[in-house]
Design an enzyme around this catalytic site. Structure first.
Site, PDB file in Angstrom:
ATOM      1  N   HIS A  78       0.830  -1.210   0.000  1.00 60.43           N
ATOM      2  CA  HIS A  78       0.000   0.000   0.000  1.00 60.43           C
ATOM      3  C   HIS A  78       0.862   1.257   0.000  1.00 60.43           C
ATOM      4  CE1 HIS A  78       0.283   0.826   4.445  1.00 60.43           C
ATOM      5  NE2 HIS A  78       0.341  -0.483   4.563  1.00 60.43           N
ATOM      6  N   ASP A  80      -0.239   4.359   0.997  1.00 65.13           N
ATOM      7  CA  ASP A  80      -0.568   5.386   1.993  1.00 65.13           C
ATOM      8  C   ASP A  80       0.162   5.145   3.305  1.00 65.13           C
ATOM      9  OD1 ASP A  80      -2.272   3.056   2.431  1.00 65.13           O
ATOM     10  OD2 ASP A  80      -3.445   4.265   3.835  1.00 65.13           O
ATOM     11  N   ASP A 141       6.158   1.488   6.566  1.00 64.12           N
ATOM     12  CA  ASP A 141       4.834   0.877   6.425  1.00 64.12           C
ATOM     13  C   ASP A 141       4.035   1.754   5.476  1.00 64.12           C
ATOM     14  OD1 ASP A 141       2.376  -0.308   6.681  1.00 64.12           O
ATOM     15  OD2 ASP A 141       2.019   0.407   8.716  1.00 64.12           O
ATOM     16  N   GLU A 175      -5.011   1.758   2.639  1.00 64.94           N
ATOM     17  CA  GLU A 175      -5.004   0.550   3.467  1.00 64.94           C
ATOM     18  C   GLU A 175      -5.139   0.899   4.932  1.00 64.94           C
ATOM     19  OE1 GLU A 175      -3.266  -2.721   5.938  1.00 64.94           O
ATOM     20  OE2 GLU A 175      -2.658  -0.637   5.806  1.00 64.94           O
ATOM     21  N   GLU A 176      -4.496   1.996   5.336  1.00 60.70           N
ATOM     22  CA  GLU A 176      -4.437   2.351   6.761  1.00 60.70           C
ATOM     23  C   GLU A 176      -5.790   2.767   7.315  1.00 60.70           C
ATOM     24  OE1 GLU A 176      -2.074   1.642   8.555  1.00 60.70           O
ATOM     25  OE2 GLU A 176      -0.199   1.746   7.426  1.00 60.70           O
ATOM     26  N   ASP A 198       3.801  -6.522   3.705  1.00 60.73           N
ATOM     27  CA  ASP A 198       3.364  -5.497   4.671  1.00 60.73           C
ATOM     28  C   ASP A 198       3.581  -5.949   6.106  1.00 60.73           C
ATOM     29  OD1 ASP A 198       2.283  -3.065   5.432  1.00 60.73           O
ATOM     30  OD2 ASP A 198       0.200  -3.708   5.213  1.00 60.73           O
ATOM     31  N   HIS A 380       3.755   3.500  12.352  1.00 57.03           N
ATOM     32  CA  HIS A 380       2.826   4.585  12.691  1.00 57.03           C
ATOM     33  C   HIS A 380       3.398   5.526  13.747  1.00 57.03           C
ATOM     34  CE1 HIS A 380      -0.821   1.839  11.405  1.00 57.03           C
ATOM     35  NE2 HIS A 380       0.213   1.762  10.586  1.00 57.03           N
TER      36      HIS A 380
END
Ligand SMILES: [Zn+2]
Length: 409
Positions: A78, A80, A141, A175-176, A198, A380
């Protein structure tokens, strides 16, 4: 000049691609397409048939170079980054030949990546570690996954002696915020099996996610003027409070890890007349989910015994299911990934995810999907880091995996 996985990673992380859960559009933020456009151009420069659609998905295919009939395998990542922490103005830092000590982030010296907090750092001595400057997240990520898939594609194209079947590449937005596969065109992907790049620690493969239900409990109380309420009023707010107080502390997110599931209240609204309690229930097995829901309904019934004029409605909604149910029907997906990890020089570890992934949704949409490590840690957060060596191991794993599917066909 050949791009390394580090070159690619550094190019991608400086592009702000934070998604936004409050946005109704897909992709949720237009800036995600800034990276998607770069990927489209790079895939085309590699000579691949690639497209970027209006929802922000990038699709590409590496044609088969073997006479054998090999299933089409998709690799997915992903673009994002998580809304949890800023992704604007990422300034990647490289700690060359890491010595095992604390890593102080130069943009905010109060932020320190310590081996005491991240024991995996002890396996990274001598490696080159990429961090942010501490004022933003890094975006490993999942830009590590994106860079790894791109580098593997470049490697396969440069080495026609490595035989492989058709390889499908998919880069998703959002995705997040849980919308990563909402508008994916599985016809365009055209794959029988898939891998998301991922995961975290090098060598890890994940074939399990939680199974997840939402539970809504509507309580109807007995409303009456508080001045004349004696013996009559049944306040729905108080009833909900009693239910919450009776939830077992040991079956909560804050008290569980590993393979133990939980019951978790996520929302409550109410008046004297009616109140609504929303919960999520998580477990790795269907039986475990059913047990927890029975326990929960038992608590509700028990509380309501002392409120004879009140009633309840208990509604369970399926959210997602453990992808292992699907993956176990095609054990070669995980077996080949384990073999690829071994060939890339690591000991494979099969682990489970205490959450859902795009892979779990893809699996139930008809594309069985396991998750492979991308190498990043402290996702994150401003402490996020990834080593160049682990990213290269992920590239090697993808290349081996493509070859193994051809060998075994
Ligand atoms: Zn991710």
């Amino acid at each position: 000049m050949v791009d390394t996985v580090l070159d690619r990673f550094l190019r991608y992380v400086v592009i702000d691609t934070q998604s936004d859960v409050t946005s109704p559009t897909q992709p949720s933020t237009a800036k995600q397409i800034d990276l998607s456009r770069v990927l489209l151009a790079e895939l085309k420069a590699l000579g691949l048939d690639a497209t970027l659609d209006g929802s922000g998905y990038v699709y590409a295919t590496i044609p088969s170079n073997t006479a054998k009939a090999v299933p089409t395998i998709c690799f997915c990542a992903h673009v994002d980054t998580a809304p949890d922490f800023s992704g604007t103005g990422v300034k990647p830092q490289i700690v060359r030949n890491y010595d095992g000590g604390d890593i102080v982030l130069p943009g905010d010296k109060s932020r320190v990546i310590r081996p005491a907090d991240y024991p995996v750092l002890k396996t990274q001595i001598g490696n080159d570690i990429v961090t942010s400057d501490g004022t933003t997240l890094l975006g490993a990520d999942d830009k590590a996954g994106v860079a790894e898939i791109m580098s593997a594609a470049q490697h396969l194209l440069a080495h026609p002696e490595i035989k492989h079947g058709p390889i499908s590449i998919l880069f998703t937005p959002d995705e997040e915020i849980g919308r990563g596969v909402d508008k994916v065109d599985l016809q365009r992907v055209g794959a029988q099996f898939a891998y998301t790049m991922d995961g975290s620690t090098a060598g890890e493969i994940q074939d399990e996610t939680f199974s997840a239900d939402g539970v809504g409990i509507d309580i109807t109380g007995v409303a009456i003027h508080p001045g004349f309420a004696i013996g009559k009023m049944e306040n729905a707010i108080k009833i909900v409070g009693e239910i919450i107080a009776k939830l077992p502390r040991t079956i909560s997110p804050e008290a569980t890890e590993g393979r133990d599931g939980f019951i978790h209240p996520v929302g409550v609204t109410g008046t004297m007349e009616g109140a609504k309690l929303q919960l999520i229930v998580r477990d790795f097995t269907e039986g475990g989910l059913a047990d927890k829901e029975a326990l929960l309904e038992g608590i509700v019934r028990d509380v309501l015994k002392s409120w004879p004029g009140s009633g309840y409605v208990f509604k369970v909604t399926e959210q997602y299911r453990n992808m292992k149910i699907v993956l176990d029907c095609n054990p070669e997906i995980v077996d080949y990934a384990m073999e690829a990890v071994r060939r890339a020089g690591m000991a494979p570890a099969l682990t489970s995810i205490r959450g859902g992934t795009d892979g779990s949704r893809l699996s139930f949409m008809g594309l069985p999907t396991a998750n492979i490590f991308a190498g990043g840690h402290a996702f994150h957060s401003p402490l996020e880091f990834v080593s160049v060596q682990d990213m290269q191991r992920a590239v090697d794993t993808i290349v081996h995996l493509a070859a193994i599917w051809e060998e075994r066909a």
